[in-house]
Scaffold this motif. Sequence first.
Motif, PDB file in Angstrom:
ATOM      1  N   CYS A 131      43.861  31.463  25.257  1.00 33.65           N
ATOM      2  CA  CYS A 131      43.163  32.136  24.049  1.00 33.65           C
ATOM      3  C   CYS A 131      43.536  33.402  24.062  1.00 33.65           C
ATOM      4  CB  CYS A 131      41.661  32.124  24.164  1.00 33.65           C
ATOM      5  SG  CYS A 131      40.923  30.449  24.403  1.00 33.65           S
ATOM      6  N   GLY A 132      43.547  34.458  25.106  1.00 34.28           N
ATOM      7  CA  GLY A 132      43.854  35.907  25.027  1.00 34.28           C
ATOM      8  C   GLY A 132      45.284  36.066  24.887  1.00 34.28           C
ATOM      9  N   SER A 137      45.983  39.675  23.297  1.00 36.12           N
ATOM     10  CA  SER A 137      45.077  40.501  23.552  1.00 36.12           C
ATOM     11  C   SER A 137      45.648  41.385  24.815  1.00 36.12           C
ATOM     12  CB  SER A 137      43.874  39.804  24.177  1.00 36.12           C
ATOM     13  OG  SER A 137      43.278  40.617  25.236  1.00 36.12           O
ATOM     14  N   GLU A 138      45.726  42.598  24.771  1.00 40.22           N
ATOM     15  CA  GLU A 138      46.556  43.473  25.979  1.00 40.22           C
ATOM     16  C   GLU A 138      45.730  43.107  27.292  1.00 40.22           C
ATOM     17  OE1 GLU A 138      46.946  47.441  24.845  1.00 40.22           O
ATOM     18  OE2 GLU A 138      47.584  47.084  23.020  1.00 40.22           O
ATOM     19  N   THR A 139      44.532  42.993  27.318  1.00 35.57           N
ATOM     20  CA  THR A 139      43.781  42.640  28.451  1.00 35.57           C
ATOM     21  C   THR A 139      44.151  41.350  29.127  1.00 35.57           C
ATOM     22  OG1 THR A 139      41.909  44.015  27.846  1.00 35.57           O
ATOM     23  CG2 THR A 139      41.495  42.547  29.608  1.00 35.57           C
ATOM     24  N   LEU A 141      46.904  39.810  28.294  1.00 36.84           N
ATOM     25  CA  LEU A 141      48.497  39.782  28.831  1.00 36.84           C
ATOM     26  C   LEU A 141      48.626  40.150  30.203  1.00 36.84           C
ATOM     27  CD1 LEU A 141      50.154  41.004  25.356  1.00 36.84           C
ATOM     28  CD2 LEU A 141      50.346  38.549  26.445  1.00 36.84           C
ATOM     29  N   VAL A 142      47.751  41.266  30.417  1.00 37.38           N
ATOM     30  CA  VAL A 142      47.822  42.303  31.745  1.00 37.38           C
ATOM     31  C   VAL A 142      47.287  41.289  32.774  1.00 37.38           C
ATOM     32  CG1 VAL A 142      46.874  43.944  33.352  1.00 37.38           C
ATOM     33  CG2 VAL A 142      48.109  44.436  30.903  1.00 37.38           C
ATOM     34  N   ASN A 143      46.331  40.678  32.377  1.00 37.12           N
ATOM     35  CA  ASN A 143      45.373  39.750  33.377  1.00 37.12           C
ATOM     36  C   ASN A 143      46.506  38.402  33.976  1.00 37.12           C
ATOM     37  OD1 ASN A 143      43.428  41.219  33.791  1.00 37.12           O
ATOM     38  ND2 ASN A 143      41.965  39.969  32.667  1.00 37.12           N
ATOM     39  N   VAL A 144      47.199  37.911  32.755  1.00 32.20           N
ATOM     40  CA  VAL A 144      47.972  36.727  32.967  1.00 32.20           C
ATOM     41  C   VAL A 144      49.112  36.914  33.827  1.00 32.20           C
ATOM     42  CG1 VAL A 144      49.353  34.862  32.004  1.00 32.20           C
ATOM     43  CG2 VAL A 144      47.199  35.548  31.214  1.00 32.20           C
ATOM     44  N   ALA A 145      49.851  38.185  33.549  1.00 31.12           N
ATOM     45  CA  ALA A 145      50.950  38.891  34.563  1.00 31.12           C
ATOM     46  C   ALA A 145      50.392  38.952  35.736  1.00 31.12           C
ATOM     47  CB  ALA A 145      51.438  39.984  33.715  1.00 31.12           C
ATOM     48  N   THR A 146      49.068  39.275  36.014  1.00 34.29           N
ATOM     49  CA  THR A 146      48.645  39.557  37.297  1.00 34.29           C
ATOM     50  C   THR A 146      48.416  38.182  38.102  1.00 34.29           C
ATOM     51  OG1 THR A 146      47.523  41.811  36.660  1.00 34.29           O
ATOM     52  CG2 THR A 146      46.842  40.689  38.661  1.00 34.29           C
ATOM     53  N   PHE A 147      47.880  37.324  37.189  1.00 32.57           N
ATOM     54  CA  PHE A 147      47.574  36.010  37.969  1.00 32.57           C
ATOM     55  C   PHE A 147      48.890  35.245  38.436  1.00 32.57           C
ATOM     56  CE2 PHE A 147      44.170  34.722  34.435  1.00 32.57           C
ATOM     57  CZ  PHE A 147      43.344  35.880  35.034  1.00 32.57           C
ATOM     58  N   MET A 148      49.803  35.640  37.270  1.00 33.19           N
ATOM     59  CA  MET A 148      51.368  34.879  37.941  1.00 33.19           C
ATOM     60  C   MET A 148      52.035  35.571  38.856  1.00 33.19           C
ATOM     61  SD  MET A 148      51.447  32.285  35.840  1.00 33.19           S
ATOM     62  CE  MET A 148      53.056  31.729  36.327  1.00 33.19           C
ATOM     63  N   ALA A 149      51.943  36.965  39.148  1.00 32.93           N
ATOM     64  CA  ALA A 149      52.571  37.882  40.098  1.00 32.93           C
ATOM     65  C   ALA A 149      51.918  37.295  41.309  1.00 32.93           C
ATOM     66  CB  ALA A 149      52.465  39.443  39.656  1.00 32.93           C
TER      67      ALA A 149
END
Length: 165
Positions: A131-132, A137-139, A141-149
């Motif tokens: 959804c985000g 959603s900037e938040t 996008l940052v969270n998904v990048a963090t999850f993936m990293a």
Amino acid sequence: MDITTLPLVALADLFPRGVAQYAAGGLLIGLGVAVIYLGTGIIAGASTFLESTLSYVSDVPRFNRAKYLASRDWRVVFTLGIVGGAAVYALAFGEFGWTTDVQWWRLLGGGFLVGVGTRVGKGCTSGHGVCGVGSLSETSLVNVATFMAFAIGTAQIVAALGVSP
């Protein structure tokens, strides 16, 4: 080594059973979250399910916040739909049973850590990832990048240590 000598991975190698079931699943997930958002104005994340469901049986103020009381009924239906969808798939395609070699205690520990992470990250991969990101959603996008990293990093460390299921 130039690019012409690199091995190419065929689509059939990545998806030996084809892409149709993944495309259909993606379309159904997208439709589902769109219907939930249009019908309730709430992003369809699964991580809030436990807290909203605990409002049925607990007097703890954290679980009885107005937003949980207002959304707990559809969240139960949402979660039952996730489980029911897996059951329908299993019945339709005959794929039953345990599908991993990972020991139960590792799954339990990993599930616990994921649960903690969804609370710290203010959401899960369904809320942020589906959804985000879909709403830019900037938040999220940052969270998904963090999850993936962290997922990629953890997988690399585990593989380097030679840990197996």
